[in-house]
Scaffold this active site. Structure first.
Site, PDB file in Angstrom:
ATOM      1  N   ASP A  35       0.844  -1.196   0.000  1.00 38.31           N
ATOM      2  CA  ASP A  35       0.000   0.000   0.000  1.00 38.31           C
ATOM      3  C   ASP A  35       0.881   1.249   0.000  1.00 38.31           C
ATOM      4  O   ASP A  35       1.691   1.451   0.911  1.00 38.31           O
ATOM      5  CB  ASP A  35      -0.896  -0.011   1.241  1.00 38.31           C
ATOM      6  N   ASP A  36       0.726   2.083  -1.018  1.00 39.03           N
ATOM      7  CA  ASP A  36       1.480   3.351  -1.129  1.00 39.03           C
ATOM      8  C   ASP A  36       2.977   3.140  -1.366  1.00 39.03           C
ATOM      9  O   ASP A  36       3.782   4.019  -1.050  1.00 39.03           O
ATOM     10  CB  ASP A  36       1.283   4.223   0.114  1.00 39.03           C
ATOM     11  N   CYS A  73      -6.196   3.736  -3.538  1.00 38.34           N
ATOM     12  CA  CYS A  73      -6.470   2.498  -2.815  1.00 38.34           C
ATOM     13  C   CYS A  73      -7.705   1.712  -3.253  1.00 38.34           C
ATOM     14  O   CYS A  73      -7.596   0.672  -3.894  1.00 38.34           O
ATOM     15  CB  CYS A  73      -6.570   2.823  -1.333  1.00 38.34           C
ATOM     16  N   ARG A  77      -8.119  -1.836  -5.558  1.00 40.65           N
ATOM     17  CA  ARG A  77      -8.513  -3.108  -4.958  1.00 40.65           C
ATOM     18  C   ARG A  77      -9.770  -3.667  -5.628  1.00 40.65           C
ATOM     19  O   ARG A  77      -9.925  -4.882  -5.773  1.00 40.65           O
ATOM     20  CB  ARG A  77      -8.719  -2.924  -3.457  1.00 40.65           C
ATOM     21  N   LYS A 130      -5.634  -5.994   4.435  1.00 38.93           N
ATOM     22  CA  LYS A 130      -6.552  -4.884   4.177  1.00 38.93           C
ATOM     23  C   LYS A 130      -7.561  -5.248   3.087  1.00 38.93           C
ATOM     24  O   LYS A 130      -7.221  -5.892   2.104  1.00 38.93           O
ATOM     25  CB  LYS A 130      -5.730  -3.662   3.758  1.00 38.93           C
ATOM     26  N   HIS A 132     -11.107  -2.968   2.221  1.00 39.95           N
ATOM     27  CA  HIS A 132     -11.418  -1.608   1.761  1.00 39.95           C
ATOM     28  C   HIS A 132     -12.318  -1.533   0.533  1.00 39.95           C
ATOM     29  O   HIS A 132     -12.297  -0.561  -0.206  1.00 39.95           O
ATOM     30  CB  HIS A 132     -10.110  -0.837   1.480  1.00 39.95           C
ATOM     31  N   HIS A 218       1.860   2.354   3.917  1.00 42.04           N
ATOM     32  CA  HIS A 218       0.925   3.477   4.036  1.00 42.04           C
ATOM     33  C   HIS A 218       1.099   4.175   5.386  1.00 42.04           C
ATOM     34  O   HIS A 218       1.339   3.532   6.398  1.00 42.04           O
ATOM     35  CB  HIS A 218      -0.501   2.925   3.908  1.00 42.04           C
ATOM     36  N   ASP A 324      -0.572  -0.818  -4.746  1.00 43.22           N
ATOM     37  CA  ASP A 324      -1.901  -0.330  -5.135  1.00 43.22           C
ATOM     38  C   ASP A 324      -1.890   1.042  -5.803  1.00 43.22           C
ATOM     39  O   ASP A 324      -2.850   1.426  -6.457  1.00 43.22           O
ATOM     40  CB  ASP A 324      -2.860  -0.327  -3.937  1.00 43.22           C
ATOM     41  N   ASN A 325      -0.831   1.802  -5.633  1.00 43.42           N
ATOM     42  CA  ASN A 325      -0.691   3.103  -6.294  1.00 43.42           C
ATOM     43  C   ASN A 325       0.733   3.599  -6.100  1.00 43.42           C
ATOM     44  O   ASN A 325       1.535   2.963  -5.432  1.00 43.42           O
ATOM     45  CB  ASN A 325      -1.689   4.134  -5.746  1.00 43.42           C
ATOM     46  N   LYS A 371       0.520   9.428  -6.110  1.00 39.36           N
ATOM     47  CA  LYS A 371      -0.773   8.785  -5.878  1.00 39.36           C
ATOM     48  C   LYS A 371      -1.912   9.742  -6.243  1.00 39.36           C
ATOM     49  O   LYS A 371      -1.833  10.945  -5.944  1.00 39.36           O
ATOM     50  CB  LYS A 371      -0.832   8.405  -4.395  1.00 39.36           C
TER      51      LYS A 371
END
Length: 549
Positions: A35-36, A73, A77, A130, A132, A218, A324-325, A371
């Site tokens: 994530d991130d 995010c 997903r 995670k 989300h 993240h 994810d980004n 992002k």
């Protein structure tokens, strides 16, 4: 009659044996999501951060130079889990309901999850991490095909609290609260331990699909002291020098082409040379913690690999790793009450910091932006795939893959049929292409009959061959880049190629109509204030100011 009966019986027995053999040959599939994480934040993509386990997977598997996500995010997903463009899956904007089916903020029933399809083909389906993509008490993992799940919310790595503080958001195991004592756990380790346990408990005669979704790295920047200590002093040189070092390493590795140009530096990236000694020390501490978070995630992946080998499943398992980004630009001093929530040194349970735009500028080397943007820095992900018995070691391919391609890849590999009907619902058709020809070395690039498209909160892009069309909301002006020659997006060629811009924009609007995308200006008044503030948090003060320490 007797002879015919014996022949029929023999054929049935043979068919049963063949089916059993086919089941045994079905590979395990592990999908790991960070994530991130920026494009250059792994050793195998140019980083100085210690990621030996991911580097091992890269060196013994394949890396793609070009692999795309949805820039933020929840939309990523949604596409990752369903193989659909995010609007088609119901998460066109974010995990918020903006009043239209394409923007309801959680997965719709017409978009089948990886777990639903693979479970229907004999797989045990597992989630650790995670999620989300649920809302309105719908589309939780245990409702969308996962046999077992540990759903861990992010917001603190040491406490089960939400972003706003105070209110608790417990983790859930198979739909039931999973309480943990604040200060006595670290989320990355919890997610890893559950994944290892799932593999340990997996049946030898049944394949498994494991979705391992880390919240790391993240924000908030939380890490364990022993990991932070590894990076003490490593970032005292600042983000400009770090970016140069990573860029040189990327060329050496072959991750970027020798003719690649670095993107142009944003005007509001702070000048490291103008910062005071104390300010440099405080900024360096942020990157030390960020690196420690990536390091701990890699340690966890090492434990997963160890358990795979111990279970004898390593030779028949495909592992895919992505982010994810791109690395984020948001600054906590301006968002989520970050300035008031910070009650301890960066990295500790009381801290509430992000690496912010300055360090993300280095994380996204060599690309433009961050992002939530549709420039390469927002939508480009490292991509590593490892499958010892099928993928040749040491490959680096162009790829030009997208997260919508993972579903058809997994289904082809598993021999899973995509149903025409599922629980009385007609599923959306899959728009992606299987990556297997690229992963198995038969092609360098995914072959498509139409472009790739993006839209998120008015930001738009089209990728067709070497060309990329992009715009950043609220501007409607298209920019055009030749990514074969300029992946840093330094030279806008739109004014010289009016016909091409027109052709690609027509394709974009046709895709938008088909996919449920609407002009974001019609939704902007429904946008939550927190997300409006999110955009503002990406604009920094002039160099030398705006520090939230």
């Amino acid at each position: 009659m007797k002879k015919s009966f014996l022949t029929l019986f023999a054929l049935m027995a043979l068919n049963a044996i063949n089916l059993q053999a086919q089941k045994k040959q079905q590979p395990n599939i592990i999908l790991i999501l960070a994530d991130d994480l920026g494009y250059s934040d792994l050793g195998a993509y140019g980083s100085e951060i210690q990621t030996p386990n991911l580097d091992k997977l890269a060196n013994k598997g394949i890396r793609l130079k070009e692999f795309y996500n949805n820039s933020i995010c929840a939309p990523t997903r949604a596409s990752l889990l369903t193989g659909q463009y995010q609007h088609k899956a119901g998460v066109g904007y974010f995990a918020n309901d903006l009043g239209l089916p394409a923007y309801q903020g959680y997965l719709n029933k017409e978009s089948l999850t990886l777990a639903e399809v693979l479970k229907n083909s004999g797989y045990t389906t597992l989630l650790s991490g995670k999620w989300h993509v649920s809302g309105n008490q719908q589309s939780f993992p245990w409702q969308r095909g996962f046999d077992k799940s540990l759903m861990a919310n992010n917001g603190s790595y040491f406490d089960q609290g939400d972003y706003n503080g105070g209110k608790k958001q417990p983790y859930f195991q198979d739909g039931k609260p999973y309480p943990l004592e604040a200060g006595k756990f670290y989320q990355t380790d919890v997610v890893t331990e559950q994944a290892v346990k799932y593999i340990e408990e997996s049946k030898k005669d049944k394949p498994f699909f494991l979705y391992l979704a880390y919240a790391a790295p993240h924000w908030p920047l939380h890490a364990l002291p022993e990991d932070i200590a590894k990076y003490k002093g490593k970032y005292d040189k600042g983000w400009d020098e770090l970016r140069k070092t990573r860029f040189a390493r990327q060329k050496e590795l072959g991750i970027v082409d020798q003719n690649t140009k670095l993107s142009v530096k944003d005007d509001d990236i702070y000048d490291w040379g103008r910062l005071s000694y104390d300010q440099r020390h405080q900024w360096a501490a942020k990157m030390e913690v960020f690196s420690a978070m990536v390091d701990r995630m890699d340690q966890g992946i090492g434990k997963v690999l160890d358990q795979l080998k111990k279970s004898g499943a390593d030779e028949n398992t495909l592992i895919v790793f992505i982010s994810d980004n791109g690395a984020p630009a948001e600054e906590m001093i301006k968002w989520h009450n970050g300035a008031t929530r910070n009650t301890g040194p960066v990295g500790t349970i009381g801290s509430y910091e992000s690496q912010s735009k300055n360090w993300s500028y280095a994380s996204n080397t060599p690309f433009l932006a961050f992002k939530d943007y549709m420039y390469e820095g927002g939508i480009s992900s490292p991509f590593i795939a490892w499958y010892p018995s099928k993928i040749k070691a040491g490959q680096i391919s162009k790829g030009t893959g997208h997260i919508i391609d993972l579903a058809p890849t997994f289904y082809e590999l598993a021999g899973a049929s995509y149903p025409k009907k599922f629980n009385q619902v007609t599923p959306n058709q899959l728009p992606g292409k299987s990556l297997l020809p690229v992963l198995f070395g038969k092609q360098d690039t995914v072959q498509r009959n139409e472009p790739l498209f993006w839209e998120r909160a008015g930001n738009r892009a089209v990728r067709w061959g070497k060309w990329k069309l992009v715009s950043h909301w609220p501007s409607y002006a298209w920019e055009l880049y030749n990514l074969d020659e300029d992946r840093g997006e330094t030279q806008n060629l739109a004014s010289r190629n009016h016909e091409l811009v027109s052709q690609l924009s027509v394709k974009y609007f046709a895709w938008a109509r088909k996919t449920g995308v609407v002009d974001f200006s019609t939704l902007a008044d429904k946008e939550p204030q927190s997300m409006k503030d999110f955009r503002k948090s990406k604009v920094q003060e002039p160099a030398g100011g705006g520090f939230g320490f």
